[in-house]
Structure formats: structure tokens, C-alpha cells
Design an enzyme around this catalytic site. Structure first.
Site, mmCIF file in Angstrom:
data_model
loop_
_atom_site.group_PDB
_atom_site.id
_atom_site.type_symbol
_atom_site.label_atom_id
_atom_site.label_comp_id
_atom_site.label_asym_id
_atom_site.label_seq_id
_atom_site.Cartn_x
_atom_site.Cartn_y
_atom_site.Cartn_z
ATOM 1 N N ASP A 137 -8.013 -2.045 14.071
ATOM 2 C CA ASP A 137 -9.398 -2.160 13.603
ATOM 3 C C ASP A 137 -9.594 -3.365 12.673
ATOM 4 O OD1 ASP A 137 -8.110 -1.373 11.293
ATOM 5 O OD2 ASP A 137 -9.252 0.479 11.007
ATOM 6 N N ASP A 168 0.846 -1.192 0.000
ATOM 7 C CA ASP A 168 0.000 0.000 0.000
ATOM 8 C C ASP A 168 0.884 1.245 0.000
ATOM 9 O OD1 ASP A 168 0.963 -0.373 2.577
ATOM 10 O OD2 ASP A 168 -0.995 -0.767 3.459
ATOM 11 N N GLU A 202 -9.768 -0.930 5.094
ATOM 12 C CA GLU A 202 -10.408 -0.634 6.364
ATOM 13 C C GLU A 202 -11.702 -1.446 6.505
ATOM 14 O OE1 GLU A 202 -8.631 0.724 8.409
ATOM 15 O OE2 GLU A 202 -7.967 2.755 7.980
ATOM 16 N N HIS A 233 -7.801 -4.074 9.934
ATOM 17 C CA HIS A 233 -7.480 -3.894 8.517
ATOM 18 C C HIS A 233 -6.272 -4.733 8.102
ATOM 19 C CE1 HIS A 233 -4.828 -0.120 9.502
ATOM 20 N NE2 HIS A 233 -4.055 -1.166 9.373
HETATM 21 P P1 PGA Z 1 1.927 -1.712 12.735
HETATM 22 O O1 PGA Z 1 0.843 -1.548 11.582
HETATM 23 O O2 PGA Z 1 2.776 -2.865 12.331
HETATM 24 O O3 PGA Z 1 2.714 -0.429 12.753
HETATM 25 O O4 PGA Z 1 1.175 -1.960 13.990
HETATM 26 C C1 PGA Z 1 0.140 -2.655 11.132
HETATM 27 C C2 PGA Z 1 -0.966 -2.251 10.184
HETATM 28 O O5 PGA Z 1 -1.544 -1.159 10.353
HETATM 29 O O6 PGA Z 1 -1.286 -3.029 9.291
#
Ligand code: PGA
Length: 260
Positions: A136, A67, A143, A138
């Protein structure tokens, strides 16, 4: 899905780096989908160490992005292109030639997203896609309530994700609102999905994704549809799993010849 519970983030990094090493031994030009965020950093550290001490020849590996933020200036240190170049491509001794990513600065962002989806397919598809999970639920930047069949496209971030990512910027106001993300349908086309979650803050999302129903409201639950999905969690991220003991027993009983 296979659930692997490890003691801590560093053990998770070693385990997944070993799986990537096996993949690149079998297929030296494998296309490796990488994730950004804090969670996968132990994997990248272990891979770089393996390259340095000769346990891994990654010289023909190809790397692709999951992404990207929309609208950060080219070369911005927090654009995911910059992060992947800094954390993965350069430490592995690769160049930008081995790297595929969406153009978050395109005049036509929707067309850039579609072009990236096509580029992944034309590159032969992703062999192993690393994933994190948002608090959340995702995956990528899909999302909650993203279509489980979605393709690479522009998405709007939830406030929670912007709050979670504000630590990489001077303030939350600087976190972009829009992103290009591989869709859930796109992600499910990778040959092997490896989701890593560490820390208590991810425990609820992990439990919903692994033990809850398949639901667009929990995008990571889409891994339940994939024939080869591995979820690696540390003890803290595993703390809400009702079936934790079963997962431990199953993994302990796995024959040595079976790879991750
Ligand atoms: P993080 O992010 O590894 O910084 O917790 C994970 C994500 O948002 O997919």
C-alpha cells in the site's frame, strides 16, 4: 532519488551490504536504521558473511529500529525487537547495548514513541536508514495518508498490512492492530535513505512512489523530498517503472568513485 535496478534480491543484498560496509569503514560507530520484513534479509545475510570472513568490522556499529508492534509480550519472537536482535544484532556479533528501539509494551505508548524520537536525535541521528515498502506504499508503518511531517508515534495498521504480515503469525487475529513507527518526518532526518523492494507485488507501489506525485496517500513518495535517497529494486519490482531504461543508463554511467 537514485533508482538502481538489479537482477534479483541477492544482488540487491550484496549491493546494499557493500554500501553499509563503506559507511562503517568511514564511520565505525555509524547508527544504522534497520527494517524488518522479508525483503531486507539478503542484506543482513551478506553483512553477517562479511563479518565472518573479515571484510567488515561492525564491532562499533549501532543499530536502531524503524517500528514495533504494540502489545506483543516481551520476548515474543515476532516483536520487531526480537527480529532485529535475531537477524541483525546477534549475527553481527553485537549486543543489546548497541541497540535502540521503542518500547511497544510501555504503559504510556504515546510517551514511549516520543521518547524514542528524542533518543534517535540524542544518538546523533541515523546515518543510513533501510526501508521496505508496503504493497500500500507504506514506509515503516506509516500507512497511507500519514502526515509527511509525522514524528514517531502510535499508528493503526490497515487491514492490508495485517493481511500481509499474517504469515509471521499463526493467524491474522494475532497480528497486532497498533504499532509505534518512526514518523515520515523522522525518517527523512536520516542522512541516507535506502529503500529496497523486490518482487512483482511491490511493482505498483514502487512506480507510484518513484514516478507519481508527492502524496501522503503514498507515504514512500516522501523519499522524493530527501537529498540522498536510493531506491534499489529487482527486475520484478521495477516492472511498472516507465523510466526503467533511463534509470539503468544513469546508474551504468555513474562514476566508479561515486558511492551508492
Ligand atoms: P516485506 O515488508 O519486506 O515483508 O515485504 C515490507 C514493508 O511492509 O515495509
Amino acid at each position: 532519488m537514485e533508482i538502481v535496478i538489479v537482477p534479483d534480491a541477492s544482488a540487491a543484498g550484496e549491493l546494499i551490504a557493500a554500501a553499509i560496509t563503506d559507511l562503517l569503514t568511514d564511520k565505525p560507530d555509524a547508527l544504522l536504521g534497520v527494517a524488518t520484513g522479508s525483503t531486507p534479509l539478503p542484506i543482513y545475510r551478506s553483512l553477517a558473511e562479511r563479518v565472518r570472513d573479515g571484510r567488515l568490522d561492525a564491532s562499533r556499529a549501532r543499530i536502531c529500529q524503524l517500528d514495533e508492534y504494540v502489545g506483543l509480550p516481551a520476548g515474543h519472537p515476532e516483536s520487531y525487537r526480537s527480529v532485529v536482535l535475531r537477524e541483525v544484532v546477534e549475527p553481527l556479533g553485537l549486543t543489546e547495548d548497541s541497540f535502540l528501539g521503542p518500547d511497544g509494551n510501555a504503559a504510556d505508548v504515546a510517551a514511549a514513541a516520543t521518547a524514542y524520537d528524542r533518543a534517535l536525535a540524542e544518538a546523533g541521528g541515523v546515518d543510513l536508514q533501510l526501508l521496505g515498502i508496503g504493497t500500500d506504499g507504506h514506509i515503516g508503518f506509516n500507512e497511507p495518508c500519514s502526515s509527511l511531517a509525522s514524528r514517531t508515534r502510535i499508528k493503526t495498521l490497515t487491514r492490508q498490512t495485517r493481511v500481509d504480515n499474517a504469515r509471521f503469525f499463526d493467524s491474522i487475529d494475532q497480528v497486532p492492530h497498533h504499532v509505534i513507527t518512526q514518523g515520515i518526518g523522522t525518517i527523512l532526518e536520516a542522512r541516507h535513505l535506502v529503500l529496497l523492494a523486490t518482487g512483482e507485488a511491490k511493482a505498483e507501489a514502487v512506480a507510484l512512489a518513484v514516478e507519481g506525485p508527492l502524496a501522503a496517500a503514498v507515504p514512500a513518495s516522501a523519499l522524493q523530498l530527501h537529498p540522498h535517497a536510493t531506491v534499489v529494486v529487482d527486475e520484478a519490482a521495477a516492472s511498472r517503472l516507465k523510466l526503467a531504461d533511463y534509470f539503468r543508463d544513469t546508474y551504468a554511467a555513474k562514476p566508479a568513485w561515486q558511492k551508492l
